[in-house]
Write a protein that holds these residues in place. Structure first.
Motif, PDB file in Angstrom:
ATOM      1  N   ILE A 124     -13.758   1.067   0.120  1.00 43.81           N
ATOM      2  CA  ILE A 124     -12.764   2.100  -0.174  1.00 43.81           C
ATOM      3  C   ILE A 124     -13.383   3.192  -1.033  1.00 43.81           C
ATOM      4  O   ILE A 124     -13.237   4.392  -0.767  1.00 43.81           O
ATOM      5  N   ARG A 125     -14.085   2.793  -2.082  1.00 47.12           N
ATOM      6  CA  ARG A 125     -14.679   3.783  -2.994  1.00 47.12           C
ATOM      7  C   ARG A 125     -15.795   4.562  -2.318  1.00 47.12           C
ATOM      8  O   ARG A 125     -15.973   5.755  -2.587  1.00 47.12           O
TER       9      ARG A 125
ATOM     10  N   GLY B 200     -10.757  10.181   4.684  1.00 47.01           N
ATOM     11  CA  GLY B 200     -11.907   9.738   3.913  1.00 47.01           C
ATOM     12  C   GLY B 200     -13.187  10.384   4.412  1.00 47.01           C
ATOM     13  O   GLY B 200     -13.182  11.215   5.325  1.00 47.01           O
TER      14      GLY B 200
ATOM     15  N   SER C  35     -15.701   5.492   0.620  1.00 45.62           N
ATOM     16  CA  SER C  35     -15.009   6.460   1.480  1.00 45.62           C
ATOM     17  C   SER C  35     -14.241   7.507   0.686  1.00 45.62           C
ATOM     18  O   SER C  35     -13.668   8.430   1.276  1.00 45.62           O
ATOM     19  N   ARG C  36     -14.217   7.373  -0.642  1.00 49.68           N
ATOM     20  CA  ARG C  36     -13.453   8.284  -1.496  1.00 49.68           C
ATOM     21  C   ARG C  36     -14.317   8.886  -2.597  1.00 49.68           C
ATOM     22  O   ARG C  36     -13.871   9.107  -3.718  1.00 49.68           O
TER      23      ARG C  36
ATOM     24  N   ILE D  77      -7.222  -0.509   6.540  1.00 47.57           N
ATOM     25  CA  ILE D  77      -7.798  -1.049   5.312  1.00 47.57           C
ATOM     26  C   ILE D  77      -9.114  -1.730   5.643  1.00 47.57           C
ATOM     27  O   ILE D  77      -9.142  -2.659   6.469  1.00 47.57           O
TER      28      ILE D  77
ATOM     29  N   ASN E 143     -11.252   5.460  -6.448  1.00 48.71           N
ATOM     30  CA  ASN E 143     -10.227   4.762  -5.676  1.00 48.71           C
ATOM     31  C   ASN E 143      -9.498   5.709  -4.735  1.00 48.71           C
ATOM     32  O   ASN E 143      -8.983   5.289  -3.698  1.00 48.71           O
ATOM     33  N   TYR E 144      -9.426   6.991  -5.097  1.00 46.18           N
ATOM     34  CA  TYR E 144      -8.659   7.931  -4.292  1.00 46.18           C
ATOM     35  C   TYR E 144      -9.194   9.335  -4.454  1.00 46.18           C
ATOM     36  O   TYR E 144      -9.619   9.738  -5.533  1.00 46.18           O
TER      37      TYR E 144
ATOM     38  N   ARG F 167      -4.800   4.939   1.301  1.00 49.06           N
ATOM     39  CA  ARG F 167      -4.766   5.841   0.157  1.00 49.06           C
ATOM     40  C   ARG F 167      -4.284   5.058  -1.063  1.00 49.06           C
ATOM     41  O   ARG F 167      -3.329   4.288  -0.978  1.00 49.06           O
TER      42      ARG F 167
ATOM     43  N   TYR G 248       0.808  -1.221   0.000  1.00 55.02           N
ATOM     44  CA  TYR G 248       0.000   0.000   0.000  1.00 55.02           C
ATOM     45  C   TYR G 248       0.842   1.272   0.000  1.00 55.02           C
ATOM     46  O   TYR G 248       0.294   2.371   0.062  1.00 55.02           O
TER      47      TYR G 248
END
Length: 354
Positions: A291-292, A310, A294-295, A234, A299-300, A263, A81
């Motif tokens: 993850i997505r 996030g 939260s973003r 994660i 992805n980021y 990240r 990561y």
């Protein structure tokens, strides 16, 4: 079809994604001729760099320092990561396995650091040591660039903060004790899991979780201030360990704590997703979905203020859990706070600047 890869023991990834700055792209194809081929070796190579400058400045509002020193480019720890992986593309190398195996050592670090600290207009503020890549990665045993930097910090009485996953830091206990006696050093350990097997596949050449905690305890017992960064968190991989990691760090002497949500900028997104589908195929889709979420559906999200934490339901719950655990465990001292800049005195000067 593309040849499937298999995990390489001791490495974070087995692939080398395209260097985004390269004008051409090549891809390996399996035509059936090489089924018995011996896999390529992945020994560590170290190149030497004569650096023009050694102190890097930043103006990011969401990190707690404005300057850093990184003795190495690339990192043998191999954390899948690692946010520094994309920087390897600037050296015409891949952020994939190249980042873990083709390293660059700034062998004139001591000369440049002394020159920059000796400039008449230099104003001291804490230097973060080994931030982009770990100053205590395995090649430090041979090159000792991090130790050289600490020797200079002590001689100049310059404050320094360190973050590491390496238990090799105990080698420098003699220097760290002297710096701590003058309130010139703070050490943070990055702790991502208490599970040795997860550590093995996620950050293969780092110190084991137990070794990090023992190193933290040793520093604490010798008067060196220690903190913990549970980073990255994660979803569905290590987030369930958050409170246990904080408690273990508290018991090892940590006085403050921080965290960062995973990240995935640039090439890291593909590298991480490939790793995820290799090691956790049953939950890969769910992890990427969280993850997505939260973003902002991506992805980021690189925006200052949100890139470390996030947003959305999962990120908010994680923040609440962290705050409650930090308060309960007494880990709410301000991170990196209190280092003394007033002692700064280049060798030969009559007194510090303040």
């Amino acid at each position: 079809m593309s040849r499937p890869h298999v995990p390489i023991r001791g490495r974070g990834t087995a692939i080398n994604p395209h260097n985004r700055f390269a004008p051409t792209r090549s891809e390996a194809e399996d035509d059936g001729w090489f089924q018995d081929e011996t896999p390529p070796t992945h020994a560590t190579e170290v190149r030497r760099e004569t650096a023009k400058t050694i102190i890097t400045r930043n103006q990011s509002p969401d990190v707690g320092f404005d300057r850093s020193v990184n003795p190495y480019r690339g990192c043998e720890h191999g954390c899948i990561y690692c946010f520094a992986r994309p920087s390897h593309a600037y050296w015409d190398l891949s952020p994939g396995i190249d980042f873990e195996t083709k390293l660059i050592a700034k062998t004139n670090l001591a000369e440049r650091l002394e020159a920059e600290l000796s400039k008449p207009n230099y104003v001291p503020q804490p230097i973060a040591l080994g931030i982009n890549t770990d100053g205590y990665q395995p090649i430090e045993r041979e090159y000792e660039l991090t130790r050289q930097a600490l020797e200079i910090m002590l001689r100049y009485r310059h404050p320094v903060s360190i973050i590491t996953k390496g238990s090799l830091i105990i080698r420098d206990l003699d220097l760290l004790e002297q710096l701590a006696a003058q309130n010139l050093v703070s050490v943070a350990f990055s702790l991502t899991t208490l599970d040795d097997e997860l550590k093995r596949i996620m950050e293969p050449r780092t110190a084991a979780p137990g070794a990090r905690l023992r190193a933290m305890k040793t520093l604490h017992d010798h008067g060196v201030p220690v903190n913990v960064m549970t980073a990255p968190i994660i979803p569905m991989i290590n987030d369930m360990e958050l409170e246990a990691m904080l408690e273990a760090a508290r018991d090892a002497g940590a006085s403050s704590a921080g965290y960062v949500l995973l990240r995935l900028p640039l090439e890291i997104a593909d590298l991480f997703e490939d790793w995820l589908r290799t090691h956790f195929p049953d939950r890969a889709n769910h992890v990427m979905s969280l993850i997505r979420q939260s973003r902002g559906g991506k992805n980021y999200d690189s925006r200052f203020g949100s890139r470390m934490r996030g947003e959305g339901q999962f990120a908010d719950l994680l923040s609440q859990r962290f705050r409650l655990a930090r308060r309960r465990l007494g880990l709410d001292k301000r991170e990196w706070a209190g280092l003394d800049c007033s002692r700064f005195a280049p060798p030969g000067s009559q007194m510090g600047l303040f």
